[in-house]
Design an enzyme around this catalytic site. Structure first.
Site, mmCIF file in Angstrom:
data_model
loop_
_atom_site.group_PDB
_atom_site.id
_atom_site.type_symbol
_atom_site.label_atom_id
_atom_site.label_comp_id
_atom_site.label_asym_id
_atom_site.label_seq_id
_atom_site.Cartn_x
_atom_site.Cartn_y
_atom_site.Cartn_z
ATOM 1 N N LYS A 13 0.833 -1.210 0.000
ATOM 2 C CA LYS A 13 0.000 0.000 0.000
ATOM 3 C C LYS A 13 0.868 1.261 0.000
ATOM 4 C CE LYS A 13 -2.379 -1.043 3.776
ATOM 5 N NZ LYS A 13 -1.785 -2.344 4.166
ATOM 6 N N ARG A 87 -9.690 0.861 8.882
ATOM 7 C CA ARG A 87 -9.324 -0.521 9.160
ATOM 8 C C ARG A 87 -10.453 -1.278 9.863
ATOM 9 N NH1 ARG A 87 -3.397 0.377 9.044
ATOM 10 N NH2 ARG A 87 -2.268 -1.536 9.444
ATOM 11 N N ARG A 126 11.490 -6.022 5.136
ATOM 12 C CA ARG A 126 11.277 -4.589 4.940
ATOM 13 C C ARG A 126 12.220 -3.797 5.833
ATOM 14 N NH1 ARG A 126 5.151 -2.475 5.269
ATOM 15 N NH2 ARG A 126 5.342 -2.737 7.522
ATOM 16 N N ARG A 160 11.237 -2.199 11.250
ATOM 17 C CA ARG A 160 10.165 -1.721 12.125
ATOM 18 C C ARG A 160 9.972 -2.704 13.266
ATOM 19 N NH1 ARG A 160 4.902 -0.129 8.676
ATOM 20 N NH2 ARG A 160 3.880 -1.198 10.407
ATOM 21 N N ARG A 171 -0.724 -9.283 13.400
ATOM 22 C CA ARG A 171 -1.274 -8.213 12.547
ATOM 23 C C ARG A 171 -2.120 -8.805 11.426
ATOM 24 N NH1 ARG A 171 4.000 -5.523 10.912
ATOM 25 N NH2 ARG A 171 2.772 -4.132 9.620
HETATM 26 P P1 AMP Z 1 0.702 0.293 9.220
HETATM 27 O O1 AMP Z 1 1.887 1.174 9.091
HETATM 28 O O2 AMP Z 1 -0.446 0.730 8.355
HETATM 29 O O3 AMP Z 1 1.029 -1.174 9.056
HETATM 30 O O4 AMP Z 1 0.186 0.461 10.722
HETATM 31 C C1 AMP Z 1 1.004 0.101 11.823
HETATM 32 C C2 AMP Z 1 0.167 0.011 13.100
HETATM 33 O O5 AMP Z 1 -0.459 1.269 13.367
HETATM 34 C C3 AMP Z 1 -0.989 -0.981 13.056
HETATM 35 O O6 AMP Z 1 -0.567 -2.300 13.360
HETATM 36 C C4 AMP Z 1 -1.914 -0.402 14.127
HETATM 37 O O7 AMP Z 1 -1.441 -0.683 15.423
HETATM 38 C C5 AMP Z 1 -1.751 1.101 13.910
HETATM 39 N N1 AMP Z 1 -2.732 1.628 12.921
HETATM 40 C C6 AMP Z 1 -2.448 2.206 11.721
HETATM 41 N N2 AMP Z 1 -3.563 2.593 11.084
HETATM 42 C C7 AMP Z 1 -4.596 2.245 11.887
HETATM 43 C C8 AMP Z 1 -5.999 2.350 11.785
HETATM 44 N N3 AMP Z 1 -6.580 2.909 10.705
HETATM 45 N N4 AMP Z 1 -6.746 1.866 12.808
HETATM 46 C C9 AMP Z 1 -6.193 1.330 13.898
HETATM 47 N N5 AMP Z 1 -4.866 1.178 14.058
HETATM 48 C C10 AMP Z 1 -4.062 1.638 13.065
#
Ligand code: AMP
Length: 217
Positions: A13, A87, A126, A160, A171
């Protein structure tokens, strides 16, 4: 124009977002990136959300929606690319209400689909620059020219903290339970604006496919 990028962690994404914001002149709103930067900067919001992010769980909907609202309010004229948001169905409905209040709507939902095994492979390899945040992947590319050094700013590349095998598994489960229902949700709500692409293809091919479906020549 407003676009949502939907798909499991590791689908690409963020990578596709970089091309799409440029092509369609959109404001990039990645909740994951916003939250990581809050934690890095030691803000009150960062302290509140750290436990959720560290464990691979979702940040509570109310906090997420408040964060989105504070950003979109500052950019009333911009089209947005929502990356990693919504989400949950609650977030999707909150977003629809927010946009409706401004006379806007979601035009496209781009669902990037990949298998779990490929997601795990990509996420564990990554790397991101600790200084500027630029993303690399030591298995699939983009590769850094020098091992562990950012091409753009010379910063050290880091993994990360939530890209470890255990947390990735959690996740993916959270994705299946809370986020994947949005696929049917948006297919039902906006069948013509729902775009599904195969995220296992090459980055440029995935991009071309999305671009063509958004902007048929
Ligand atoms: P990402 O970088 O999109 O993989 O997000 C990393 C982490 O941020 C996720 O595992 C969640 O803990 C939190 N997070 C990011 N976006 C959201 C969202 N829209 N709703 C809830 N938690 C989020």
């Amino acid at each position: 124009m407003n676009i949502i990028l939907l798909g499991p962690p590791g689908a690409g994404k963020g990578t596709q977002a970089a091309g799409l914001i440029e092509k369609f002149n959109l404001l990039h709103i990645s909740t994951g990136e916003i939250f990581r930067s809050e934690i890095k900067n030691g803000t009150a919001l960062g302290a509140k959300i750290k436990q959720f992010m560290d464990s691979g769980n979702l940040v509570p909907d109310a906090i997420v929606l408040e964060t989105i609202k504070s950003i979109t309010e500052k950019h009333p004229g911009s089209g947005c690319l929502f990356d990693g948001f919504p989400r949950t169905v609650v977030q999707a409905e909150g977003l629809a209400d927010m946009l409706m209040a401004e006379g806007k709507k979601i035009d496209f939902v781009v669902y990037i689909n990949i298998e779990d095994a490929e997601a795990v492979r990509r996420l564990t390899s990554r790397r991101a620059c600790s200084k500027c945040g630029k993303n690399y992947n030591i298995a699939t590319g983009p590769f850094p020219s020098k091992e562990n050094i950012c091409d753009s700013c010379g910063g050290d590349l880091m993994q990360r903290s939530d890209d470890t095998a255990d947390i990735i598994r959690d996740r993916l489960k959270v994705y299946r339970d809370s986020t994947a229902p949005l696929i049917e949700y948006y297919k039902g709500k906006m069948p013509h604006g729902f775009i599904e692409v195969d995220g296992s293809k090459k980055i440029q091919d995935v991009f071309r496919e999305i671009e063509k479906k958004i902007n048929p020549a």
